[in-house]
Design a protein around this motif. Sequence first.
Motif, PDB file in Angstrom:
ATOM      1  N   PRO A   2     -12.505   0.711  -4.593  1.00  0.00           N
ATOM      2  CA  PRO A   2     -11.295  -0.034  -4.934  1.00  0.00           C
ATOM      3  C   PRO A   2     -11.602  -1.271  -5.776  1.00  0.00           C
ATOM      4  CG  PRO A   2     -11.987  -0.597  -2.723  1.00  0.00           C
ATOM      5  CD  PRO A   2     -12.925   0.477  -3.198  1.00  0.00           C
ATOM      6  N   SER A  33      -7.418  -0.398  -1.777  1.00  0.00           N
ATOM      7  CA  SER A  33      -7.681   0.097  -0.424  1.00  0.00           C
ATOM      8  C   SER A  33      -7.117  -0.877   0.583  1.00  0.00           C
ATOM      9  CB  SER A  33      -9.182   0.277  -0.182  1.00  0.00           C
ATOM     10  OG  SER A  33      -9.622   1.468  -0.766  1.00  0.00           O
ATOM     11  N   TYR A  34      -6.786  -0.357   1.737  1.00  0.00           N
ATOM     12  CA  TYR A  34      -6.100  -1.160   2.747  1.00  0.00           C
ATOM     13  C   TYR A  34      -6.701  -0.840   4.103  1.00  0.00           C
ATOM     14  CZ  TYR A  34      -2.033  -1.980   5.925  1.00  0.00           C
ATOM     15  OH  TYR A  34      -1.196  -2.329   6.955  1.00  0.00           O
ATOM     16  N   SER A  86       0.815  -1.223   0.000  1.00  0.00           N
ATOM     17  CA  SER A  86       0.000   0.000   0.000  1.00  0.00           C
ATOM     18  C   SER A  86       0.843   1.265   0.000  1.00  0.00           C
ATOM     19  CB  SER A  86      -0.904   0.009   1.230  1.00  0.00           C
ATOM     20  OG  SER A  86      -0.117   0.126   2.394  1.00  0.00           O
ATOM     21  N   ARG A 134     -15.106   2.859   5.108  1.00  0.00           N
ATOM     22  CA  ARG A 134     -14.159   3.889   4.670  1.00  0.00           C
ATOM     23  C   ARG A 134     -13.323   3.386   3.489  1.00  0.00           C
ATOM     24  NH1 ARG A 134      -9.216   4.505   4.004  1.00  0.00           N
ATOM     25  NH2 ARG A 134      -8.850   2.509   5.027  1.00  0.00           N
ATOM     26  N   ALA A 135     -12.885   2.138   3.591  1.00  0.00           N
ATOM     27  CA  ALA A 135     -12.024   1.584   2.550  1.00  0.00           C
ATOM     28  C   ALA A 135     -12.754   1.447   1.217  1.00  0.00           C
ATOM     29  CB  ALA A 135     -11.472   0.226   2.988  1.00  0.00           C
ATOM     30  N   LEU A 174     -13.285   4.818  -2.012  1.00  0.00           N
ATOM     31  CA  LEU A 174     -12.587   5.172  -3.245  1.00  0.00           C
ATOM     32  C   LEU A 174     -12.842   4.124  -4.328  1.00  0.00           C
ATOM     33  CD1 LEU A 174      -9.223   6.693  -1.959  1.00  0.00           C
ATOM     34  CD2 LEU A 174     -11.265   7.864  -2.759  1.00  0.00           C
ATOM     35  N   SER A 189      -6.328   7.070   2.961  1.00  0.00           N
ATOM     36  CA  SER A 189      -7.610   7.511   2.396  1.00  0.00           C
ATOM     37  C   SER A 189      -7.372   8.420   1.200  1.00  0.00           C
ATOM     38  CB  SER A 189      -8.421   8.256   3.462  1.00  0.00           C
ATOM     39  OG  SER A 189      -8.620   7.428   4.578  1.00  0.00           O
ATOM     40  N   VAL A 231      -3.442   4.498  -3.211  1.00  0.00           N
ATOM     41  CA  VAL A 231      -4.836   4.186  -2.888  1.00  0.00           C
ATOM     42  C   VAL A 231      -5.805   4.891  -3.841  1.00  0.00           C
ATOM     43  CG1 VAL A 231      -4.317   3.777  -0.470  1.00  0.00           C
ATOM     44  CG2 VAL A 231      -5.118   6.023  -1.171  1.00  0.00           C
ATOM     45  N   ARG A 232      -5.321   5.918  -4.524  1.00  0.00           N
ATOM     46  CA  ARG A 232      -6.198   6.561  -5.506  1.00  0.00           C
ATOM     47  C   ARG A 232      -6.259   5.764  -6.814  1.00  0.00           C
ATOM     48  NH1 ARG A 232      -4.231  12.816  -5.351  1.00  0.00           N
ATOM     49  NH2 ARG A 232      -4.148  13.086  -3.104  1.00  0.00           N
ATOM     50  N   LEU A 238      -9.057  -5.000  -2.149  1.00  0.00           N
ATOM     51  CA  LEU A 238      -9.087  -4.560  -0.757  1.00  0.00           C
ATOM     52  C   LEU A 238      -8.116  -5.418   0.051  1.00  0.00           C
ATOM     53  CD1 LEU A 238     -10.593  -2.750   1.281  1.00  0.00           C
ATOM     54  CD2 LEU A 238     -12.386  -4.485   1.373  1.00  0.00           C
ATOM     55  N   GLY A 273     -12.840   9.378   3.807  1.00  0.00           N
ATOM     56  CA  GLY A 273     -12.416   8.301   2.909  1.00  0.00           C
ATOM     57  C   GLY A 273     -12.636   8.635   1.454  1.00  0.00           C
TER      58      GLY A 273
END
Lengths: 249, 297
Positions: A158, A86-87, A55, A152-153, A156, B179, A81-82, A161, A107
């Motif tokens: 993902p 996600s982590y 990550s 939250r994860a 975005l 995030s 993460v973008r 994950l 998030g």
Amino acid sequence: MGVAKQPLLEVAELEAGYGDLRILRGVSLAVGRGERVLVFGPNGSGKSTLLKAISGILRPSAGSVRLAGSDVAGRPAHRIVRSGLSYVPQTGNIFPDLTVEENLEVGAATARRGYRERRDAAMDLFPTLAERRRQVAGTLSGGERQLVALGRALMLDPGVLLLDEPAAALSAAMAEQVFDHVLTVNRERGVAILLVEQNVLKALEIVQRGYLLETGTVRLAGPVGELRASEAVRGAYLGSSPDGPPTTP
Amino acid sequence: MDVLFQTLVYGFATGGVIAVAAVGLTLSFGVTGFINFGYGELLTVAAYTTYVLTEAGLGLLPAAAAGTAITSAVAVGVARTCYQPLASRGPLPLLITSIGVAFVLQNLVRIGFGGEPRGFPAPTWTPWQLGGVFIPKLQTVIFLVAGVCMLGVHLLLRHTLLGRTMRAAASNEDLARLSGLDTRRIVLVTWVASSLIAGLGGVLLGASQGDITPSVGFEFLLLVFAAALLGGIGQPYGAMLGALLIGLGVEFGAAYVSANYNYALAFGVIVLVLLARPGGLFGRGGGNAVPSEGGTP
Ligand SMILES: Nc1ncnc2c1ncn2[C@@H]1O[C@H](COP(=O)(O)OP(=O)(O)O)[C@@H](O)[C@H]1O
Ligand SMILES: [Mg+2]
């Protein structure tokens, strides 16, 4: 062959550590789109370090991390993460001073468009989040916190994950629920899962493939059936060794 | 009755100034994780630049605005040159460096203006008279300005995405990065906000004290620390309440006991809070509001 067959996440010869301490000694693994994959192994074998290095929270010293084809190794975490990963770390995976809804909003802070839809979808998936939306996250129970962390994860959107022992420190019943939620995320959202879990017996029920990590290297890899049949796994992780009592890893 | 009422107004004014400074300090502490002993000098710089600019013919308000902006520029310059290079070394080197920064800034002001007090260009308003009771107008305005500043900080932190990301970075920096947030940018923005608030605090401090000296901010910082500790350091709302209590304590002490005991009072509060409730009166019991990993702008 070609692009379609390429795994979503492909880690090759990854090395990382803390200062002079080498932990990961060339780890390679892959996660396909929508797949559920387990990483297991004894305490201190480097499972958490692996997720941190993938990550970008920990900068790898060698190797590559390919996300949908492009190498992201060495990029800062906020960029990785973008790009669809996600982590959820094992500890510190919520913002305790923020409300449940603020956790979700933060998030999604870098992807404002469609936030409301994603928030509502997460709340549909985990109704607890809607019930507790104005509660300060630090005051929630352990199981509820995991839902906030998962929610939250997901903000975005993902493709994959990374989950570090999401059921640790939870009661057996709560752990069961968290595993169910992970499955739901995977099945309903098509999000691929890379799960680190100590309860191998339980985890093998919900994943398709697994990697056994020992002292920073992959000792064994294969589909669930093969892992269950392996002496090494049965002896140390499934508590059914034919030659002697099970040893705790 | 008259003394009581006036003391109350003075207490609220002093408390308001402390609150402004404490909230600014708390804000930057939340994201950087180190106690900035150079913070008091930001108040001093703001008070002196405002003083200089009014001497040069500017009105108080434009001078205060420019002084606040200059203070923020100084703060960012200090962070870039002194704090950022030490970012990875943990909070202690930063704290000690900030003490050095405090002395350098303070003595630069002393070189420029000498140690003797300068009259701060506060408006000389006559008090309002309400049925025999005098209400000090300047102190009332100071309290109101402080209140508006608190409200602004509240709206920023609770009702804007920027404020929420600032709180998130303060709450859990690694998770903020996970995030997708560029926490270095957030730390910088918070630093700017904190120093703008320090600038306003310096102007209010000058106005409430009337005279300024090169050590005005440094001495005031003790009261600010007391307030921040009382409220639970790193917690803006606790800091506001702590500040009002300290402000009232200072003014009542001065009116009914002696003005010489201000610092004894502040130290007493600090010691008692640290002994009884290390997390502050309004903090969470254990008082673990400190982020695990420090960052700098
Ligand atoms: N922040 C750290 N600094 C130094 N060593 C660490 C740090 N985190 C973990 N380690 C060490 O790295 C090794 C692997 O840890 P970790 O990846 O957490 O293992 P696992 O998750 O498999 O239990 C352990 O020996 C641990 O002590
Ligand atoms: Mg671990």
